[in-house]
Write an enzyme that holds these catalytic residues in place. Structure first.
Site, PDB file in Angstrom:
ATOM      1  N   SER A 286       1.038   5.032   5.363  1.00  0.00           N
ATOM      2  CA  SER A 286       1.451   4.360   6.572  1.00  0.00           C
ATOM      3  C   SER A 286       1.573   5.447   7.791  1.00  0.00           C
ATOM      4  O   SER A 286       0.747   6.058   8.167  1.00  0.00           O
ATOM      5  CB  SER A 286       2.589   3.458   6.472  1.00  0.00           C
ATOM      6  N   HIS A 406      -0.040  -4.038   2.355  1.00  0.00           N
ATOM      7  CA  HIS A 406       0.068  -2.366   2.862  1.00  0.00           C
ATOM      8  C   HIS A 406       0.468  -1.635   1.646  1.00  0.00           C
ATOM      9  O   HIS A 406       0.297  -0.364   1.817  1.00  0.00           O
ATOM     10  CB  HIS A 406       1.275  -2.597   3.712  1.00  0.00           C
TER      11      HIS A 406
END
Length: 436
Positions: A286, A406
């Site tokens: 991320s 995610h």
């Protein structure tokens, strides 16, 4: 930010204040008399608090190590009556069992080599200094007695998920480019030979005031430490290890501070001869994926393998992809002068240098259904590397899971596969760089 509620005293960002509730609710904040329960220093930060019948238990971070402070509740104030004498390399939490009836609380701990443990504890013992536990009740992750006298009974220890025998955990300091001290944690064998051949995995994040620090690392333990490698976490600026100021030090135009900090830790590991560039892998996801992308383009000479997971990489268009617009306070707005002033400099997708003949082996992983960081970041980066890298030494690998958000995986089976894929890639790549 700092707070000045009455045009008088300024209260430092990250502080915990207390005030008379009736005055606050009826007369307004301007007429209140505020008291400081905790004020951070350059090395301390507030984490959480818990309220028992007669005490407030405050959990703080002291140089990225945990420490409990106990305050006795008085009629109109709180008195510090005790707590941990020294901060410890561990994660911990205190939660009252029944705040209206007793001072008993649940006390949980964990560390890099110690799985979560649940204890029954009593805040009263902080004042009485009674110790009613056996000598083996509480140990830190290096096996030393910590002597928390508020513990009454150990109730549950989760099982070890990897063999941690012979491992030691240390905290070390690297000096960043501007002279700032950057702490990092190292987990390694006690008898590690400093010959540069230890496969070393360095992890970092550095964003959104998210703190790294001691916690049980089952996957890294089983997939890396059991093989004889060393594991490192870098507490770089942009995170929350030292409170809001540590985060704000690396926002927008100062994002380079995060990257300089990470490079400083990597160079420190090499200078101590724990590893060399050929035996040093790095990993992040991320915002940590953006960190990995910048390490790839800024210092291709310093790393032997990189795992870049669910990354941001194209900072020109990040704000129009999925949740990207909500991160402009962190990174900046590419539709303003921010792009030319600083965003361009750490947009990894735009910093690939076609004149470089050798980039380190890199694995990109993402998910088709990532609903926060669009998989286009990784897809575009890989395509560009494959196109520009023809005829050059640019080993580039890519895996896109078609499920999962995610986190990159939809269930435990997929998560195990993705984790094994990344660790095997890094380990096998580094082993090629070892010298006999």
């Amino acid at each position: 930010s700092d707070w000045n509620p009455t045009s008088g005293t300024v209260y430092k960002s990250g502080s915990v204040l207390y005030v008379n509730a009736n005055t606050f609710l009826t007369d307004g904040k301007e007429k209140c008399h505020y008291h400081v329960l905790f004020e951070p220093s350059d090395k301390t930060a507030f984490e959480t608090y818990s309220l028992t019948k007669n005490y407030i238990i405050v959990n703080i971070m002291d140089n990225v190590k945990s420490k409990l402070l106990f305050y006795k509740i008085k009629e109109d104030s709180f008195e510090l009556v005790g707590g941990d004498q020294t901060a410890k390399i561990r994660a911990c939490s205190a939660s009252a069992i029944d705040s209206s009836e007793s001072d008993l609380f649940w006390f949980t701990t964990s560390g890099y080599t110690q799985p979560s443990a649940l204890h029954l504890a009593d805040a009263v013992k902080v004042e009485t200094q009674q110790k009613e536990v056996s000598n083996d009740t509480d140990e830190d992750q290096n096996g030393k007695q910590t002597g928390e006298h508020y513990i009454v009974e150990k109730l549950k220890f989760l099982p070890h998920m990897y063999d941690s025998a012979g491992l030691v955990v240390t905290q070390n300091i690297a000096i960043s480019e501007d002279g700032t001290e950057i702490p990092y944690f190292l987990v390694s064998k006690k008898d590690t030979v400093l010959d540069g051949n230890t496969p070393t995995l360095l992890y970092g994040y550095g964003g959104f005031e998210i703190s790294l620090g001691p916690k049980y690392i089952a996957s890294s333990g089983a997939a890396w430490l059991e093989r004889g490698g060393a594991y490192v976490e870098a507490c770089i600026r942009g995170g929350g290890e030292f409170g809001p100021s540590w985060h704000q030090a690396a926002l927008k135009a100062n994002r380079n501070k995060s990257y300089e900090d990470f490079i400083a830790v990597a160079e420190n590991l090499v200078s101590t001869n724990l590893c060399k560039p050929e035996t040093l892998a790095i990993r992040g996801g991320s915002n940590g994926g953006l960190l990995m992308g910048n390490m790839y383009t800024m210092r291709p000479d310093l790393f032997g393998a990189i795992h870049c997971a669910v990354p941001l990489l194209d900072m020109k268009r990040y704000h129009v992809l999925l949740a990207g617009a909500s991160w402009m306070a962190e990174y900046g707005d590419p539709e303003t002068d921010d792009w030319e002033d600083f965003l361009y400099k750490y947009s990894s997708y735009h910093q690939i240098d076609s004149d470089v003949q050798k980039y380190p082996p890199i694995l990109f992983t993402t998910s088709t259904r990532d609903d926060r960081v669009h998989p286009a970041h990784a897809r575009k980066m890989v395509k560009k590397l494959w196109d520009l890298g023809k005829g050059k030494d640019w080993p580039t690998y890519y895996y896109e899971n078609i499920e999962g958000g995610h986190g990159g995986a939809a269930d435990s089976k997929q998560s195990a596969f993705m984790t094994a894929l990344a660790f095997d890639f890094m380990w096998e790549t580094l082993c090629k760089g070892k010298t006999n």
